[in-house]
Every structure is written in structure tokens, then in C-alpha cells.
Design a protein around this motif. Structure first.
Motif, PDB file in Angstrom:
ATOM      1  N   LEU A 121       6.734   2.154   2.035  1.00  0.00           N
ATOM      2  CA  LEU A 121       7.337   0.910   1.563  1.00  0.00           C
ATOM      3  C   LEU A 121       7.204   0.774   0.048  1.00  0.00           C
ATOM      4  O   LEU A 121       8.082   0.220  -0.618  1.00  0.00           O
ATOM      5  CB  LEU A 121       6.677  -0.275   2.267  1.00  0.00           C
ATOM      6  CG  LEU A 121       7.268  -1.652   2.013  1.00  0.00           C
ATOM      7  CD1 LEU A 121       8.703  -1.717   2.501  1.00  0.00           C
ATOM      8  CD2 LEU A 121       6.423  -2.725   2.693  1.00  0.00           C
ATOM      9  N   ALA A 122       6.114   1.326  -0.505  1.00  0.00           N
ATOM     10  CA  ALA A 122       5.882   1.208  -1.949  1.00  0.00           C
ATOM     11  C   ALA A 122       7.011   1.846  -2.756  1.00  0.00           C
ATOM     12  O   ALA A 122       7.340   1.374  -3.846  1.00  0.00           O
ATOM     13  CB  ALA A 122       4.547   1.861  -2.315  1.00  0.00           C
ATOM     14  N   ASP A 362     -10.690  -0.799   3.255  1.00  0.00           N
ATOM     15  CA  ASP A 362     -10.434  -1.040   1.838  1.00  0.00           C
ATOM     16  C   ASP A 362      -8.996  -0.637   1.558  1.00  0.00           C
ATOM     17  O   ASP A 362      -8.471   0.302   2.165  1.00  0.00           O
ATOM     18  CB  ASP A 362     -11.359  -0.200   0.941  1.00  0.00           C
ATOM     19  CG  ASP A 362     -12.820  -0.631   1.031  1.00  0.00           C
ATOM     20  OD1 ASP A 362     -13.062  -1.786   1.431  1.00  0.00           O
ATOM     21  OD2 ASP A 362     -13.698   0.179   0.713  1.00  0.00           O
ATOM     22  N   PHE A 363      -8.369  -1.346   0.634  1.00  0.00           N
ATOM     23  CA  PHE A 363      -7.009  -0.974   0.273  1.00  0.00           C
ATOM     24  C   PHE A 363      -6.708  -1.354  -1.155  1.00  0.00           C
ATOM     25  O   PHE A 363      -7.114  -2.417  -1.639  1.00  0.00           O
ATOM     26  CB  PHE A 363      -5.976  -1.645   1.187  1.00  0.00           C
ATOM     27  CG  PHE A 363      -4.555  -1.319   0.810  1.00  0.00           C
ATOM     28  CD1 PHE A 363      -3.993  -0.106   1.162  1.00  0.00           C
ATOM     29  CD2 PHE A 363      -3.798  -2.208   0.061  1.00  0.00           C
ATOM     30  CE1 PHE A 363      -2.695   0.223   0.791  1.00  0.00           C
ATOM     31  CE2 PHE A 363      -2.507  -1.898  -0.314  1.00  0.00           C
ATOM     32  CZ  PHE A 363      -1.955  -0.674   0.053  1.00  0.00           C
ATOM     33  N   SER A 364      -5.948  -0.445  -1.834  1.00  0.00           N
ATOM     34  CA  SER A 364      -5.445  -0.718  -3.172  1.00  0.00           C
ATOM     35  C   SER A 364      -4.057  -0.112  -3.272  1.00  0.00           C
ATOM     36  O   SER A 364      -3.823   1.005  -2.796  1.00  0.00           O
ATOM     37  CB  SER A 364      -6.367  -0.120  -4.241  1.00  0.00           C
ATOM     38  OG  SER A 364      -5.794  -0.271  -5.525  1.00  0.00           O
ATOM     39  N   TYR A 365      -3.134  -0.850  -3.873  1.00  0.00           N
ATOM     40  CA  TYR A 365      -1.783  -0.314  -4.053  1.00  0.00           C
ATOM     41  C   TYR A 365      -1.782   0.852  -5.034  1.00  0.00           C
ATOM     42  O   TYR A 365      -0.923   1.725  -4.968  1.00  0.00           O
ATOM     43  CB  TYR A 365      -0.841  -1.412  -4.550  1.00  0.00           C
ATOM     44  CG  TYR A 365      -0.498  -2.414  -3.473  1.00  0.00           C
ATOM     45  CD1 TYR A 365       0.457  -2.113  -2.510  1.00  0.00           C
ATOM     46  CD2 TYR A 365      -1.141  -3.646  -3.409  1.00  0.00           C
ATOM     47  CE1 TYR A 365       0.774  -3.019  -1.511  1.00  0.00           C
ATOM     48  CE2 TYR A 365      -0.829  -4.553  -2.411  1.00  0.00           C
ATOM     49  CZ  TYR A 365       0.122  -4.241  -1.465  1.00  0.00           C
ATOM     50  OH  TYR A 365       0.434  -5.143  -0.466  1.00  0.00           O
ATOM     51  N   ARG A 372      -9.518  -3.641  -5.956  1.00  0.00           N
ATOM     52  CA  ARG A 372      -8.904  -3.393  -4.658  1.00  0.00           C
ATOM     53  C   ARG A 372      -8.340  -4.682  -4.075  1.00  0.00           C
ATOM     54  O   ARG A 372      -8.929  -5.751  -4.225  1.00  0.00           O
ATOM     55  CB  ARG A 372      -9.923  -2.785  -3.698  1.00  0.00           C
ATOM     56  CG  ARG A 372     -10.382  -1.401  -4.153  1.00  0.00           C
ATOM     57  CD  ARG A 372     -11.270  -0.745  -3.149  1.00  0.00           C
ATOM     58  NE  ARG A 372     -11.652   0.595  -3.586  1.00  0.00           N
ATOM     59  CZ  ARG A 372     -12.444   1.413  -2.895  1.00  0.00           C
ATOM     60  NH1 ARG A 372     -12.944   1.014  -1.742  1.00  0.00           N
ATOM     61  NH2 ARG A 372     -12.717   2.613  -3.350  1.00  0.00           N
ATOM     62  N   THR A 373      -7.209  -4.542  -3.417  1.00  0.00           N
ATOM     63  CA  THR A 373      -6.567  -5.712  -2.816  1.00  0.00           C
ATOM     64  C   THR A 373      -7.353  -6.208  -1.615  1.00  0.00           C
ATOM     65  O   THR A 373      -7.461  -7.414  -1.379  1.00  0.00           O
ATOM     66  CB  THR A 373      -5.127  -5.358  -2.401  1.00  0.00           C
ATOM     67  OG1 THR A 373      -4.433  -4.803  -3.520  1.00  0.00           O
ATOM     68  CG2 THR A 373      -4.376  -6.583  -1.912  1.00  0.00           C
ATOM     69  N   TYR A 408       1.680   0.930   4.899  1.00  0.00           N
ATOM     70  CA  TYR A 408       0.798   1.543   3.902  1.00  0.00           C
ATOM     71  C   TYR A 408      -0.393   2.129   4.656  1.00  0.00           C
ATOM     72  O   TYR A 408      -0.714   1.693   5.765  1.00  0.00           O
ATOM     73  CB  TYR A 408       0.281   0.510   2.893  1.00  0.00           C
ATOM     74  CG  TYR A 408       1.326  -0.079   1.984  1.00  0.00           C
ATOM     75  CD1 TYR A 408       1.651   0.533   0.780  1.00  0.00           C
ATOM     76  CD2 TYR A 408       1.975  -1.261   2.310  1.00  0.00           C
ATOM     77  CE1 TYR A 408       2.616  -0.009  -0.065  1.00  0.00           C
ATOM     78  CE2 TYR A 408       2.941  -1.812   1.480  1.00  0.00           C
ATOM     79  CZ  TYR A 408       3.253  -1.184   0.291  1.00  0.00           C
ATOM     80  OH  TYR A 408       4.195  -1.714  -0.547  1.00  0.00           O
ATOM     81  N   ASP A 409      -1.022   3.116   4.061  1.00  0.00           N
ATOM     82  CA  ASP A 409      -2.255   3.668   4.622  1.00  0.00           C
ATOM     83  C   ASP A 409      -3.453   3.094   3.884  1.00  0.00           C
ATOM     84  O   ASP A 409      -3.395   2.825   2.673  1.00  0.00           O
ATOM     85  CB  ASP A 409      -2.272   5.198   4.512  1.00  0.00           C
ATOM     86  CG  ASP A 409      -1.618   5.862   5.708  1.00  0.00           C
ATOM     87  OD1 ASP A 409      -1.466   5.188   6.748  1.00  0.00           O
ATOM     88  OD2 ASP A 409      -1.253   7.046   5.611  1.00  0.00           O
TER      89      ASP A 409
END
Length: 603
Positions: A121-122, A362-365, A372-373, A408-409
Motif C-alpha cells: 500500500l505504501a 512494532d511498526f514504522s513506515y 515508530r508509529t 503492511y508488514d
């Protein structure tokens, strides 16, 4: 030329060109059998056409002077037969080569579309829609002449050149040397012209992509509404006009690049027969070995037969170099890394219960960013349970929902469905397991029935009706003049926001996913419409694992668990009653949502 454009300098050789040419040739590999047949037809056609000048020599030197009418008739019939055979072979080779070229273009279009379908999607959030469309339409379309005729042209012209040179040497080697002395210069000129056109073509395609993006954005329903309500219609027209003028400039420069140099080649080649006549005449006057009229005419005929394919060969070289810019843009998309790929040995789940668990997520674009988001998210939603995620704007609510269907992963940790990491599941299993209803409802410019069947292509009319009734939209559809055959219009603009949402819910009901994600599905609706849509959502959520991203907190009071996100971390969690009693962040959000004074306890 605009002041900010760089001035042209003689282009250096591109070190990647040989590798790119080899890659282009590999596109034709599946059709090598047909191309081999084209090669045989071309070779046969070239050999037959070369025989005509020799028969012409015999006509002029033997049959006519000696009055041999039988030989004359035979030679003339042979020349006519050669023309017929050449024409038939030409039609057949054109048919086969055009078919192969169109198949190659089809393969390219399908490969690019398939690669884009697998992009995360990014990619689409940072790429203009018109740019994507331009790559598929303009760039691949611009290669049509190259892939449909280049192979045939190369083989045909190369065979003709070789056959003509051999025949010319057989007639007179001295005149052949005179004819070929300028050929290396011509090759050098054509390569210079090709590099120049390649550079301009790259700029032209970028400009076409920019125009396509502007048209897609400004002439969509949303773009028209925005432009007119903001009073920007004139300025958008002026912007399009400027972009179009830049394209005109590039088109003219592309057409005229090297035109004088290529014209010089044509002039020299057109003058060569006169030079040959002069050379033969001077040789005769100086006592050198003379040539018969038949040999001289045959040689000039062969020379013209040589120059035509030579010029065509040089032009083909220019066209190929120009097309390299188009192929480069297509290969850029084919070489995009697929960040979210199906595992080599995917897990297929026949039955999905629907338990969803976030394990230290944990997630960051931006994987390289320190901020991190989402951080250290631990949540479990049992099968059939409901989880509501609330929080201020930018807290990571929607991002959390994106991780379940693998839009997203995760950067760290795991998201599991029935104990299986979603990264290990097959795409088919994941698509069947998770359904999404978002605030931004997308409908195709097709009938209501077609939009619903996008979720289940083999759905019966009865199933469509049952899904529409569950979504509280059947009565409205039935009241339309064409019922389920009614066109919804571009992006569904013939329907209101609430109607589009209920169509989206009906579509998801047809899909029947065990895990349902509701991403602020009612936040853009008025209160009355929200109640109607909420009834449809309640019908959809029954007996499913539900993850609700909420803006209006009134819609999540009955959730089994409510989680408050703040700054990407879980600030608090519990039921509505528990969180209200704690008087923490959730209670503040509820009071703000209800616009109640802080002193009045919210119940």
C-alpha cells in the motif's frame, strides 16, 4: 527551450545498454519458433529479390541485343515471379512479426499490472495514479512500433544488405568499394542521433506521465468538485496548458533530433548512382576495363537495393535506441521489490476461527527511522470477540488495522490469526479470513450487482438480495429504475455516503470473512445515517471477530475490549464501564465526544 532546462551535450555511451538490450531480447524468447520462421521468410525473400538484377542484366546484355525472344520471355516471367514471391513472403512475415510483437506487448502489460498488484500500500500512497497509468498506457504503447516491426526489419534489412553486397562483389568489386566507403560514417551518425533521441524521449515520457496524473486527479468527480468549489477551474486549465506546451516542445525536438544529419545520409545515398555512372565513364575514358550496360544497370539496381535497407537499418537502430528509454521506464516497475510477498511454503487454513493476536508488535513506515508509529503492542481478540481501538488523531489506530490483512508488514513482533503469523499465511487464506470496511468506500463504475459480485463472482441473485437486506440497502436498490443493474457512477457518486457504506457492507457480507475490520466506517456520516449504517454493521459483525477503529465513541460502548492508543502505545484498556470508572484518557475522550463538562460524570 526553458531557462531551467540543461543544455544538450554529446551523450556518452550508456554502460547499461548491452544488458538492457539482452533483457529486451529475452522478451522474444517464448516466440523464437515464430521468429525463426520469419527469418526464413525474410532470407528467402531477400535472395529472390537479389536475383532480379541479374535477370535484368541478361535481358539488357543478351536477350534483347541477340533477339532471343524465348529467353526474354523466360527472364521477364522470372522477374514477375520474383516480385510475386517477395510480396507474398512480405505479407506472411508482417502477419507473424506483428502477432509476436503484440504478444510481447501483452506480456509486458500483464507483467507490469501483476507487479503493481503485488506492491504494498505504501507504494500507492507515494505514487500519483496518473504516473502508474502512463507507464502502462503511454510507455508500453510507445513501444508498439519497436516490438512489432523491429525484429522483422532487422532480419529483413540485414539479409538484404548482405545479399546485395555479395551480389555487387560478384558484378564488380571496385564499384562495391566505392559504394561502401561512407558506410562507417553513416553508422556513427545514426548512433549519435539515436542517443540524442533517447534522452529526449525519456523527458517526453515523464512529461506525458505528469499530464496523465494531472488529468486523472483534476478530471475525476472529486477533482471537478474541488476545482469548481474552490474556484480553481481556470488555474487548472492554465496549468494543463503549460504542461501541454512543454510536451509540444519535446515532441518537436524528438521529431527533429538529428533530422538534418539523417537527411544528409539520404542525399549522399541518392547521389551514389550518379557517382557510379561517373566512375564507370571515367574508367572507360582512361582506358580501364569497361562495363557492359547490363552490368552497370544491374549494379545500380543492386546498389539502390542496398541503400534502402541500409537507411532502414540505420533508422531501426535510431528507433531502438529511442525505445530504450521506454523499456527503461517499464523495467523500473518490473524491478520494483515486492516488500510483501507470499511465503515460499504458505500455510493454507481450511477453516479460520478468527482469533487475532498482536504479539510485541512494532511498526514504522520508514524502517530506518528511530521514531515508530506503533510500539510494543500486545493484544488478543478471541474468536468471535470484539476489540475497539480509540485514540487521538495520529495515534496509530488505522495503522494497527492495516497489519492484520498485511497491507503492511510489522517492523517487529508478530500478528497472528489462529496462532499463525500472517506473514506465513497464503494470500488466498488471508483474503478469505479478513474483511475490511473503511471510511473511504470505493465502488467501480459498474452496476450495483457487479460491485457486489466483486466480493463473490459466482454469487446468485438471491445471495445479492440477502446481503443487501442484511446491510439495510435492498429497499433503496429495489426502488431504483434499473434495480441491481443500476450504474453506480464514477466512484459511486450516484449514491449518498451512507448508501455507499451500506453497499460496501453488503459486499463484505457476501465475502463472509471470519475476521472483520471496521476502520472508522461511520465517522463521515450524519447521526441519522450513522444509525442506519450501524444497524448494517451490527448484522455484519455478528459471530465474527471484529476490530473497530472508532472516531465516534458511541459506536464502541458494547465492545468486549476497548484499547486507547496514544503516541503508538497502549495507554489503557478495558471495557467501557471499567475505563469510565478509571477516569483516564478514555473518559476524557468520551466527555469530549459527548461535549459534556468535565465536572459532570459520564455514565
Amino acid at each position: 527551450m526553458r531557462d531551467d532546462e540543461p543544455q544538450w551535450v554529446p551523450p556518452a555511451a550508456d554502460p547499461e545498454e548491452p544488458a538492457q538490450v539482452r533483457r529486451i531480447l529475452r522478451l522474444f524468447r517464448p516466440y523464437r519458433g515464430r521468429l525463426a520462421l520469419v527469418g526464413l521468410l525474410v532470407a528467402a525473400s531477400s535472395l529472390v529479390s537479389v536475383a532480379s538484377p541479374f535477370m535484368l542484366r541478361e535481358v539488357l546484355d543478351t536477350a534483347i541485343p541477340e533477339g532471343r525472344s524465348g529467353l526474354l520471355t523466360l527472364l521477364v516471367c522470372g522477374m514477375i515471379l520474383a516480385a510475386v514471391v517477395t510480396s507474398v513472403f512480405g505479407v506472411l512475415q508482417t502477419l507473424i512479426s506483428t502477432t509476436v510483437g503484440q504478444r510481447v506487448m501483452h506480456d509486458l502489460r500483464a507483467a507490469v499490472y501483476d507487479r503493481l498488484q503485488r506492491m504494498p500500500l505504501a507504494f500507492f500512497t507515494r505514487t500519483r495514479t496518473g504516473e502508474v497509468q502512463s507507464r502502462i498506457a503511454n510507455d508500453i504503447g510507445g513501444m508498439q512500433a519497436t516490438v512489432t516491426s523491429t525484429a522483422t526489419s532487422l532480419v529483413s534489412n540485414l539479409t538484404s544488405v548482405i545479399a546485395s553486397i555479395v551480389a555487387m562483389l560478384a558484378l564488380d568489386w571496385r564499384l562495391t568499394v566505392v559504394s561502401l566507403c561512407l558506410l562507417p560514417v553513416f553508422v556513427w551518425i545514426s548512433r549519435r542521433v539515436g542517443r540524442e533521441r533517447k534522452r529526449i524521449t525519456s523527458q517526453r515520457q515523464k512529461q506525458m506521465a505528469a499530464m496523465a496524473a494531472l488529468v486523472t486527479e483534476s478530471l475525476s468527480v472529486s477533482g471537478i468538485l474541488l476545482g469548481r468549489t474552490m474556484g480553481r477551474a481556470d488555474s487548472l486549465t492554465q496549468e494543463f496548458t503549460r504542461e501541454s506546451e512543454r510536451l509540444v516542445d519535446l515532441e518537436v525536438r524528438s521529431s527533429m533530433a538529428g533530422r538534418w544529419r539523417m537527411s544528409t545520409i539520404g542525399i549522399v545515398m541518392a547521389a551514389m548512382p550518379a557517382i557510379i555512372y561517373w566512375t564507370a565513364g571515367m574508367a572507360l575514358q582512361t582506358g580501364g576495363p569497361g562495363l557492359s550496360i547490363g552490368t552497370l544497370v544491374a549494379f545500380v539496381s543492386l546498389q539502390q537495393g542496398l541503400f534502402r535497407p541500409t537507411v532502414s537499418l540505420l533508422s531501426t537502430g535510431v528507433q531502438m535506441q529511442t525505445s530504450l528509454a521506454l523499456f527503461h521506464r517499464i523495467f523500473e516497475y518490473l524491478d520494483l521489490s515486492v516488500d510483501i510477498a507470499e511465503p515460499e511454503q504458505p500455510v493454507h487454513l481450511e477453516q479460520v476461527r478468527g482469533e487475532v493476536r498482536f504479539d510485541g508488535v512494532d511498526f514504522s513506515y520508514d524502517p530506518e527511522a528511530t521514531e515508530r508509529t506503533l510500539r510494543s503492542i500486545d493484544l488478543t481478540v478471541p474468536a468471535g470477540g470484539s476489540l475497539a481501538v480509540v485514540g487521538p488523531t495520529g495515534s496509530g489506530k488505522s495503522t494497527l488495522s492495516y497489519l492484520v490483512p498485511r497491507l503492511y508488514d510489522v517492523t517487529g513482533g508478530r500478528v497472528l490469526i489462529d496462532g499463525v503469523d500472517v506473514r506465513d499465511l497464503s494470500f488466498d487464506t488471508l483474503a478469505r479470513a479478513v474483511g475490511v470496511v473503511s471510511q473511504e468506500t470505493y465502488l467501480f463504475h459498474a452496476s450495483v450487482a457487479d460491485n457486489l459480485r466483486f466480493a463473490k463472482p459466482d454469487a446468485t441473485d438471491e445471495e445479492l438480495r440477502a446481503a443487501a437486506e442484511a446491510a439495510q440497502i435492498h429497499d433503496h436498490i429495489a426502488s431504483l429504475p434499473d434495480g441491481y443493474d443500476t450504474l453506480v457512477g464514477e466512484r459511486g457518486y450516484r449514491f449518498s455516503g451512507g448508501e455507499k457504506q451500506r453497499l460496501a457492507i453488503a459486499r463484505t457480507i457476501l465475502r463472509d470473512p471470519p475476521v472483520l475490520i471496521l476502520d472508522e466506517a461511520t465517522s463521515a456520516l450524519d447521526t441519522r445515517t450513522e444509525h442506519a449504517v450501524q444497524r448494517a454493521i451490527d448484522a455484519l459483525a455478528a459471530n465474527r471477530t471484529t476490530l473497530t477503529i472508532a472516531h465516534r465513541l458511541s459506536t464502541v460502548r458494547d465492545a468486549d475490549q476497548i484499547v486507547v492508543l496514544d503516541g503508538g502505545v497502549i495507554a489503557e484498556s478495558g471495557t467501557h464501564e471499567e475505563l469510565m470508572l478509571s477516569q483516564g484518557r478514555y473518559a476524557q475522550l468520551v466527555r469530549r465526544d459527548a461535549k459534556l463538562p468535565a465536572a459532570i460524570p459520564a455514565r
